[in-house]
Design a protein around this motif. Sequence first.
Motif, mmCIF file in Angstrom:
data_model
loop_
_atom_site.group_PDB
_atom_site.id
_atom_site.type_symbol
_atom_site.label_atom_id
_atom_site.label_comp_id
_atom_site.label_asym_id
_atom_site.label_seq_id
_atom_site.Cartn_x
_atom_site.Cartn_y
_atom_site.Cartn_z
ATOM 1 N N THR A 241 0.807 -1.232 0.000
ATOM 2 C CA THR A 241 0.000 0.000 0.000
ATOM 3 C C THR A 241 0.834 1.273 0.000
ATOM 4 O O THR A 241 0.351 2.337 -0.400
ATOM 5 C CB THR A 241 -0.922 0.023 1.225
ATOM 6 O OG1 THR A 241 -0.132 -0.028 2.416
ATOM 7 C CG2 THR A 241 -1.877 -1.155 1.193
ATOM 8 N N ASN A 260 -0.288 10.346 1.098
ATOM 9 C CA ASN A 260 -1.077 10.085 -0.101
ATOM 10 C C ASN A 260 -2.441 9.563 0.333
ATOM 11 O O ASN A 260 -2.576 8.418 0.783
ATOM 12 C CB ASN A 260 -0.372 9.059 -0.989
ATOM 13 C CG ASN A 260 -1.037 8.952 -2.358
ATOM 14 O OD1 ASN A 260 -2.254 8.936 -2.464
ATOM 15 N ND2 ASN A 260 -0.213 8.860 -3.396
ATOM 16 N N ARG A 263 -3.723 6.211 -1.426
ATOM 17 C CA ARG A 263 -3.096 4.990 -0.897
ATOM 18 C C ARG A 263 -3.585 4.694 0.519
ATOM 19 O O ARG A 263 -3.770 3.533 0.902
ATOM 20 C CB ARG A 263 -1.573 5.150 -0.888
ATOM 21 C CG ARG A 263 -0.951 5.145 -2.282
ATOM 22 C CD ARG A 263 0.555 5.263 -2.178
ATOM 23 N NE ARG A 263 1.190 5.266 -3.493
ATOM 24 C CZ ARG A 263 2.493 5.370 -3.684
ATOM 25 N NH1 ARG A 263 3.308 5.489 -2.631
ATOM 26 N NH2 ARG A 263 2.995 5.370 -4.899
ATOM 27 N N THR A 293 -7.705 -1.584 -4.518
ATOM 28 C CA THR A 293 -7.250 -0.552 -5.458
ATOM 29 C C THR A 293 -8.263 -0.372 -6.584
ATOM 30 O O THR A 293 -8.589 0.763 -6.980
ATOM 31 C CB THR A 293 -5.871 -0.915 -6.035
ATOM 32 O OG1 THR A 293 -4.933 -1.079 -4.961
ATOM 33 C CG2 THR A 293 -5.373 0.159 -6.988
#
Length: 521
Positions: A241, A260, A263, A293
């Motif tokens: 990740t 991020n 993520r 994802t």
Amino acid sequence: MEVSIWMVVTILAVAAGAYFAGSRFSKKDADAIVRQADDLANKVIEDARREAETITKEAELKSKNAAIEAKEEYEREMREKKRELQNLEKRLLQKEENLDKKVALFDQKELDILKKEQVHSAKEQALAEREDELKKAVGAQMAKLEQISGMTAGEAKKELMNAMESEAKHDAAKLIKVIEEEARETADKKAKEIMALAIQRYAGEYVAERTVSVVPLPSDEMKGRIIGREGRNIRALEAATGIDLIIDDTPEAVILSGFNPVRREVARLSLEKLIGDGRIHPGRIEEVVAKSTEEVDLSIKEAGEQAAFDLGVHGIHPEVLKLIGRLKYRTSYTQNVYQHSLEVAFLCGIMAAELGINVKQAKRAGLLHDLGKAVDHEVEGSHAVIGAELARKYGESPKIVHAIMAHHEDEKPSTVLAVLVQAADALSGARPGARREMMETYVKRLEDLERIATSFSGVSSSFAIQAGREIRVMVSSEQVSDEQSLIMARDIAKKIEAEMTYPGQIKVNVIRETRAVEFAR
């Protein structure tokens, strides 16, 4: 003529025949015939001669007639030419007479002009003499005035100019005050109406996301399973990740830390699925992270499409919609950029409707104004420039591109749409609770405000108050007049606009006071 010739030929033939046939005719008869023939021949010849003379006379007569006709034709032509020449001569004579008259008239006018010039010359000379006399008189009066007043003409002129300049400044300051007050009242009233209406008509959420996420655990025993034997599970999860997992003494909770947000969301979903499933090992972790994802990518796409649908903005490129969806996981000063973009779009649309400009275009510009924040951590440059380049790349109109570029003054705003996006962006970011400003930035803004105010001559002190939304400037009453304080307030505001970047507006108060103090003993 032809008949006579043939008759002669016939007689001669008969005579010849009689001559050769003498046996049948006598000599006497032959001679008679010959004589007749001679007579006839002579007669024919005479007739021929007369006829020839007649023909000759007729020819001569015809030639004479032709010569007479030619002469008459020539004489007629000559008469016509002579008549034309006479007419031409008359016209020439008439023109010559006219020219003579004009020459005489011009000569007379020239004489008149010469006489007038002489009169004017005399008058000019008299005026020049009079002007010299007046100059001498004025000079004498100026000398007398200088003697009486004790000042030279230059000093008096300078004194008068100073008085006029002071009076003009005073009048200008009063006029500026009146105009500014009227304009400020009208503009403030209209702007407040439009902004209040926009705020009333839009109510959006702005709960901020942080750089950390907390995942609740069913029990503390799950922490060991997440860590795995010798930490292999947590290493696999962090590697897949790109997010740090913090497992500390916090009861029944795991903290996910990372800058991020996409993520971090993938890590949160993956960890929740692994906890719910109970099977936690490296192979399963990679599988769950890949699936999470895909879900986040789909969620990003749906968020972009939902934003365009909610705003009624169509025809946006699919890649741009994905970038808008990514803003859902991006924050700016703890304000969610996706919600901020929607809010700016709604505010732009409402204010555009009030101003009578294209509402859909305003919403589109408001939605896309922070597009660059979706990739500003991947591309160098300010988010306004990056967003403008992305919008241009994906076929947005020049007006939209300019509005995106100009909303943080990376380019000078030149359209109403660009100014509208600026106002909506400032309104969304400046309202209480929308953003959390860093202490260093806040303090620096206050220092800059006070520095700019104290840089002006006559300022004794300055104080930035109202969280930097107002600056109070104290001026010396001996150095600054009431009219000059008005001009100073305007100059300070202009300098703040030129040197600083800030949300909303800053009020400049210039305070001048005169205190009279006395003690009663």
